[in-house]
Design a protein around this motif. Sequence first.
Motif, PDB file in Angstrom:
ATOM      1  N   HIS A   1      45.113  43.316  39.090  1.00 15.04           N
ATOM      2  CA  HIS A   1      46.453  43.424  38.849  1.00 15.04           C
ATOM      3  C   HIS A   1      47.041  44.876  39.382  1.00 15.04           C
ATOM      4  N   ALA A   2      46.123  45.578  40.268  1.00 20.07           N
ATOM      5  CA  ALA A   2      46.332  46.787  40.535  1.00 20.07           C
ATOM      6  C   ALA A   2      46.972  46.557  41.899  1.00 20.07           C
ATOM      7  N   PRO A   3      47.692  47.691  42.197  1.00 21.49           N
ATOM      8  CA  PRO A   3      48.505  47.567  43.683  1.00 21.49           C
ATOM      9  C   PRO A   3      47.684  48.025  44.917  1.00 21.49           C
ATOM     10  N   ILE A   4      47.034  47.371  45.133  1.00 20.50           N
ATOM     11  CA  ILE A   4      45.995  47.484  46.180  1.00 20.50           C
ATOM     12  C   ILE A   4      46.474  46.711  47.397  1.00 20.50           C
ATOM     13  N   PRO A   5      46.422  47.542  48.463  1.00 21.07           N
ATOM     14  CA  PRO A   5      47.271  47.097  49.770  1.00 21.07           C
ATOM     15  C   PRO A   5      46.556  46.204  50.355  1.00 21.07           C
ATOM     16  N   LEU A   6      46.595  44.971  50.609  1.00 18.32           N
ATOM     17  CA  LEU A   6      45.975  43.885  50.940  1.00 18.32           C
ATOM     18  C   LEU A   6      45.770  44.041  52.636  1.00 18.32           C
TER      19      LEU A   6
END
Length: 201
Positions: free
Chosen positions: A36-41
């Motif tokens: 659920h973390a906003p990790i840049p894909l």
Amino acid sequence: MSLTFLPSELYSAILGHVDADHVQRTTLALTRVLPHAPIPLEYLFAHVCLRQPQQVVQLHRRLRTSRADARYVRVLRLESWTADAQVVINLLALLDCLVSLTLFVGTNFAPEDLLEVFQRPRERLQCLSLRFRPYHFLRSPEPPVATQITSLRLRTPARDVTPYIAAAPLAFPVLTALDLSTGNIKAAQLARLLTRFARVR
């Protein structure tokens, strides 16, 4: 503070310091541990290395349904001798933002297949590395792709590739780096190459 709530910019800063050869696996591991973390894909796709034929199929399937992800791919290393040529062609057709391409060319690649790979313009491509099986063919890519390349590496053990890459007078006009270290290049042919590619340092 939970890692889940860290800002996306901080994850970008962290992943930006990871070595290019490991950033894809590191990003994938983070997305699994912190779903659920906003990790840049985009770090999943910026530097891609494929070593199994099935990986080529899977990436093509993913990018075909998500064109936005295809724009993130900057470096592609396709290091499989047995990948299906048509799947490779279809995959590369989705990747308009490549700056570096490494391609292993196996026996399932016909000359026409390789020519099809390089028919479409690749204005951002700066580095091209082609590795051929010792008994396989070699045909120099024709413009338009060859007009943008500044770095070229060919892996053709014990083969003299000079007649192929020096024959097309308009190919590789801005080439500054040429690596033929595994080839069997005679002194006379080396002089021909240096004359043909005056910008090579």
